[in-house]
Scaffold this active site. Sequence first.
Site, PDB file in Angstrom:
ATOM      1  CE  LYS A   1     -68.020 -10.055 -44.539  1.00  0.00           C
ATOM      2  NZ  LYS A   1     -67.635 -10.682 -45.802  1.00  0.00           N
TER       3      LYS A   1
ATOM      4  CD  GLN B   1     -67.978 -10.360 -49.407  1.00  0.00           C
ATOM      5  OE1 GLN B   1     -67.581  -9.861 -48.357  1.00  0.00           O
ATOM      6  NE2 GLN B   1     -68.718 -11.461 -49.425  1.00  0.00           N
TER       7      GLN B   1
ATOM      8  CG  ASP C   1     -62.480 -14.194 -45.306  1.00  0.00           C
ATOM      9  OD1 ASP C   1     -63.262 -14.327 -44.348  1.00  0.00           O
ATOM     10  OD2 ASP C   1     -62.853 -14.003 -46.477  1.00  0.00           O
TER      11      ASP C   1
END
Length: 276
Positions: A50, A94, A117
Amino acid sequence: MAAKIIDGKAIADKIIEGLKEKIDGLDKKPGLAVVLVGDNPASSVYVNIKSIACEKAGIRDMKQHLPENTSEEEVLGLIEELNNDSDVDGILVQLPLPKHIDEHKIIEAINPLKDVDGFHFTSIGNLFINREKFVPCTPKGIIRLLEEEGIEIEGKHAVVVGRSNIVGKPVAMLLMNRNATVTVCHSKTKDLGEETRKADILIAAVGKPKLITADMVKQGAVVVDVGINKVDDRLIGDVDFDDVKEKAGYITPVPKGVGPMTVAMLLENTFEAYNK
Ligand code: NDP
């Protein structure tokens, strides 16, 4: 005739290039804060991917790496700081988090306007009522691949294998929002092949190497392989690629299929958050 192989890497690169062109012209660049707690090796790899992608697009990488023993309160405190920081446009936590931290509590603490997300209840609710705002990156990437290839969704029978909250369920919802007739299969489905053979569009998101074999696929079907399985140091998908490609109309490879699209969609969501 062998299937057309959908080059997810090329499509993702094109999307990132397009974002870079738009971002290059901005005085203040969008900022993405990826929060990593602990040292899970797979998570560290994903976070690095990322970071590299952020650099390519010109997005500021505001990564936050906390030690494994960070308390839930400390993570919540960081999320609050990031929510209030006007330099941060997108926040991604994450997963998985260490066991002593409640994932849902952390995700729900993110400001929905920064939920790049797409896992916050608000984002999921909007997806559910067909008012898509931040859509989870992998499902969004799957739909974009179909669109980029000019594959029609409306009226098609789509079969999704897997019902996870991050892939199976949201992609089923996106397909339904686009007027496909959708069947969702899972580990308790009685005869998986009977269901998958009905698919015009077949999405495999299971995590079982080569689960989908050629006899389970309709001639000419579009086959999207989300699975990432490490076998003998190689990455392979949930679809038996070599056999299925002889029968399908379109197929995504692993790697270089859905994976790069997930990252491209994260950057796109970050740019959308910046514009909001
Ligand atoms: P989960 O483990 O959360 O879900 C797997 C799903 O598959 C479950 O719904 C499970 O059913 C179902 N399943 C398991 N075995 C079978 C079977 N034999 N027949 C039918 N269904 C079965 O996985 P994820 O959704 O998180 O990920 C799926 C795969 O996609 C993994 O390989 C993962 O690495 C990959 N992935 C790839 C991404 C990318 O960017 N390319 C991003 C995210 C994931 P049940 O609900 O009954 O248990």
